[in-house]
Write a protein that holds these residues in place. Sequence first.
Motif, PDB file in Angstrom:
ATOM      1  N   ASN A   1       7.962   4.972   5.294  1.00 24.33           N
ATOM      2  CA  ASN A   1       6.614   4.482   5.075  1.00 24.33           C
ATOM      3  C   ASN A   1       6.538   2.987   5.325  1.00 24.33           C
ATOM      4  OD1 ASN A   1       4.039   4.951   4.513  1.00 24.33           O
ATOM      5  ND2 ASN A   1       4.228   4.845   2.274  1.00 24.33           N
TER       6      ASN A   1
ATOM      7  N   GLN B   1       3.855  -3.913  -2.198  1.00 21.39           N
ATOM      8  CA  GLN B   1       3.700  -2.464  -2.472  1.00 21.39           C
ATOM      9  C   GLN B   1       2.533  -2.197  -3.416  1.00 21.39           C
ATOM     10  OE1 GLN B   1       5.170   0.197  -1.004  1.00 21.39           O
ATOM     11  NE2 GLN B   1       5.852  -1.401   0.416  1.00 21.39           N
ATOM     12  N   MET B   2       2.456  -3.021  -4.492  1.00 23.39           N
ATOM     13  CA  MET B   2       1.363  -2.844  -5.467  1.00 23.39           C
ATOM     14  C   MET B   2       0.020  -3.017  -4.770  1.00 23.39           C
ATOM     15  SD  MET B   2       2.561  -2.965  -8.913  1.00 23.39           S
ATOM     16  CE  MET B   2       1.400  -4.039  -9.690  1.00 23.39           C
TER      17      MET B   2
ATOM     18  N   ALA C   1      -0.865  -0.099  -2.637  1.00 21.87           N
ATOM     19  CA  ALA C   1      -1.261   1.054  -3.471  1.00 21.87           C
ATOM     20  C   ALA C   1      -2.669   0.862  -3.996  1.00 21.87           C
ATOM     21  CB  ALA C   1      -0.285   1.221  -4.620  1.00 21.87           C
ATOM     22  N   ARG C   2      -2.975  -0.327  -4.478  1.00 24.98           N
ATOM     23  CA  ARG C   2      -4.308  -0.569  -5.038  1.00 24.98           C
ATOM     24  C   ARG C   2      -5.370  -0.431  -3.938  1.00 24.98           C
ATOM     25  NH1 ARG C   2      -6.345  -6.348  -6.596  1.00 24.98           N
ATOM     26  NH2 ARG C   2      -8.519  -5.831  -6.198  1.00 24.98           N
TER      27      ARG C   2
ATOM     28  N   GLU D   1      -5.246   1.359  -1.344  1.00 23.77           N
ATOM     29  CA  GLU D   1      -5.437   2.775  -1.029  1.00 23.77           C
ATOM     30  C   GLU D   1      -6.391   3.434  -2.016  1.00 23.77           C
ATOM     31  OE1 GLU D   1      -2.481   6.503  -0.401  1.00 23.77           O
ATOM     32  OE2 GLU D   1      -1.728   4.495   0.153  1.00 23.77           O
TER      33      GLU D   1
END
Length: 820
Positions: free
Chosen positions: A3, A120-121, A124-125, A127
């Motif tokens: 990913n 990464q955070m 994710a947020r 998304e």
Amino acid sequence: MGNLERTRLMLVEDERIVAFDLQLQLQELGYEVVAAVADGEAAVRQAEALLPDLVLMDIHLAGGMDGIEVAIEIQSRLQIPVIFLTAFAEDETLVRALDSRPFGYLIKPCETRELHAMIQMALARHEVEMAVEQSELRLRLALDAADLAVLELDLPANQLYGDGRLSSLLNRNCIPIDESWDEFIGRIAPEDRERVVQKLEEAATSGRAVSIEFRTLAGRGRPRILQAHAKAYRGKAGGERIISIVQDITQRRRDEERLRQSSVVFHTAAEAIIIADANCHIVAVNAAFTRITGYEEEAVLGADMDQLLRSRYSADSDLEKLLSSTSGYWQGEVFYHRSNGESFPAWQNLNVVRDETGSVTHVVNAFSDVTDMHRAKARLDRLAHHDPLTGLPNRVLLNDRLDRTIAQAHRTGDHCLLLFLDLDRFKAVNDTLGHAMGDQLLCQVADRLSHILRQSDTIARLGGDEFVILTGDSSPEYGANVAQKVLDVLQEPFTLGDDEIRISGSIGIAIFPEDGVDGPQLMRAADIAMYSIKSQGRNGFSFFSPVMSERAGERMFIEQGLRRAMEFGTLEVHYQPKIDLNNGVITGVEALVRWRHPEQGLIEPDRFISIAEESGIIDRLGIWVLRQACLDTLGLLDAENKQLRLAVNVSVGQFLHTDFPEAVREVLEEVGFPAEALELEITESTLQVIEQSVSILYALKELGVTVSLDDFGTGYSSLSMLRHLPLDRIKIDRSFIVELHKPLGGQAIVQAVVDLSHALKMGIVVEGIERTEQAEMLQELGCEEGQGYLFSRPLPHGELVELLAQSAGQLGNPSRPTLH
Ligand code: C2E
Ligand code: CA
Ligand code: CA
């Protein structure tokens, strides 16, 4: 981390060393750095071109834009998450950076692990946010597709929010609403406001979903009907709000209203209405249908409309009618049956209902019961073919039957007969007893006649006192038989009010085919035969004969000729002097009419007066003679130098007209003739209609006119009757004078009349004196006045004037008679 390998980053850093270092760091972590740029403008450009998954952004950049501005641009326009990476962490910068809602904030230099976790955070947020945005979009589109608006009411703040659709429903511009509750409620129709408030309170207190319907004010557009489904939600902070979706149901309500109205019309219509499916099976009927046909709705649902109502012998079915018409509409008369089997005429309107594709879904049959109309028409028909007074067939119907009877006789070679009946002296009944009694008499006659005929015979009234009997397939003997029966029943006395009267009739009979081959010919022949009976003294019947036809020809010749004579002035008046028998002095003249015919020469009144009477011409003729005679003799003087006395004959029909005295008065006034010099000669028959004549006599007396009774002795006037009449003179009929010299002759009678007239203080005149002996004898018997060929024939006006001038009013002494 497969990913990670695909994660594409962009780096914005104006310090080259730092940028290079970071780039290595990131690549080591497995990220792909798609670009590393040093200033803000380039950052925006590249982000747009490369669309990285994330941007690492230094806040302090060389050039016009700083990192925060670039971040706002990139995040809002391109939805790319930005993480700030800066050496500054003072409050002011932090606050500004927060405004741009960054996905992360790192202080340089930062550790590799820290950097990786932050990235990464952030991804994710991002998304999650994207997913939320998607679902919000979906919801918005769904609301849009359903034509629903959203309304939110913040209860503690008393503030209302709504989307653009809601504004347009409230007839405002299509922009989101953010206004106070009071403003919002002002947009609702006043009569609905309280209910809306109440419902929303109910939603707030109960927590249940409520549905509210309300109307908006007109605003810029038309007022609408809105429906809201609302429910209250309690927020975390205890604040409460009501969320509601709102829908425009104006059209739906309008449609429903229209349906309701249609339904009322359907159920209350006076016309029966059937709604059937495309196969003509009944799906609904209205109350009028039940009332007219007697069928209840439950009993007929599903039934075939045609079979239920129509006789089996009826023409096309309703569906056939409709299919054959291009308009999908049919109107006309049909015969239906009620539930009790009774048939009735109906006026029907058929219509088809089609769906969007044009195929027939329903048939609507609206009809009314037109029985009453049919009855009225039948009544009118009857009126058109029957005499309203007696109820007998009239001329129209008679002609129709006559044609048919003749056609039938023609086919079978049989005879048919036409009897023409005219009542004798009916006019006198009308004149004396009044028209109401005359009408009653006609009804009684009609009734009696109806009873003596065969069922197949027709008896018609042509008007007045004329009746016609038509009998088909019958012999002349039958005709004679019927005629005699008619005369017999007429002979029986009739009771009219308190009076009992007797009448008689004259009947002429014509036979098909001998006397005529069509209706008009037969009618003419029967009419001629009837007239021949009339002229033979009435009360009888006669078959038509060609001789009668000649007489009828004469009659027609006279009648038509007379009318023309009056018009073209070919009538003239002659004058016969009246003499004082004692001294031969001319006392007056009698006016006698003559007709100077262009071909036949001078025609005497005996040939035309009776026809003038029968045809009614006498009225005009009589007045014409009166006027002419007055004009001719006005200013002529007698022996005493007074206005010469003028006697004018008046016939019965003329005299009995109620306005006769008035007509006389008008002529006298017009000519300026003195009333006392005018004498009217009436005959005894005039006095038979006694009551009316008496009043007319008095009216004439009032005018100052004198009246004498002509032809006395030929009629039946009783001597006692004369006492009560205002008569001035009696004129003894010529027949007695002719008989004067015979033994047992007229002498005694003349003597009696002279005595009577003296007793009644009436004058006496003798007419038809032709010989001297007669004149002498009459003078001896006490007669004062006379006229006759002995003294003078009737003279044309010019000769009269000459005679008067020569004789100076003296024609001679009876003992020494002179013919001027
Ligand atoms: P009437 O009223 O009896 O008139 C007398 C008739 O006797 C007249 O006939 C006259 O010419 C005729 N006459 C006079 N003297 C003699 C005589 O010595 N011997 C004979 N044989 N006859 C004599 P005329 O003019 O032919 O009139 C016939 C009848 O016609 C009249 O009879 C009268 O009833 C009627 N008439 C004449 N003029 C009129 C009229 O203007 N109106 C009406 N309603 N009837 C009229
Ligand atoms: Ca006369
Ligand atoms: Ca006479």
